[in-house]
Scaffold this motif. Structure first.
Motif: not given
Length: 99
Positions: A35-39, A44-51, A62-66
């Motif tokens: 489950r952790g690996f899938r999440n 990682n897919g959220l990085h494709d979204l714009n701000d 910054a939330d994604l990176t942190s």
């Protein structure tokens, strides 16, 4: 006259787990790791979204990176993102709306 007292002691508190219960308990860490690996892959897919899209779901880049930096490989980074989005939402509740 002699009476014999017979008591039967039932020890119901020490039930042995069934095979299914032992199997589920043994697989729980593996399921958690999966489950952790899938999440992690979904984040990682959220990085494709714009701000703007990230802001719509209550997150920033910054939330994604942190989330990745705050969690080890075996931890689920989605918990960090959930806390970030909820705290940002709570802060906006008390902030006056700008017109």
């Amino acid at each position: 006259m002699h009476t014999t007292d017979r008591t039967i002691e039932l020890d119901c508190s020490k039930l042995t787990p069934t095979l299914f219960q032992r199997l589920v308990a043994g697989l729980a860490p593996l399921v958690s790791l999966f489950r952790g690996f899938r999440n992690r892959m979904e984040i990682n897919g959220l990085h494709d979204l714009n701000d703007s899209q990230l802001r719509d779901i209550g997150l920033t880049r910054a939330d994604l990176t942190s989330a990745f930096l705050a969690s080890t490989f075996f931890e689920d980074p989605s918990e960090h993102l959930t806390r970030s989005a909820r705290s940002r939402w709570r802060l906006q509740l008390f902030r006056p709306h700008e017109e």
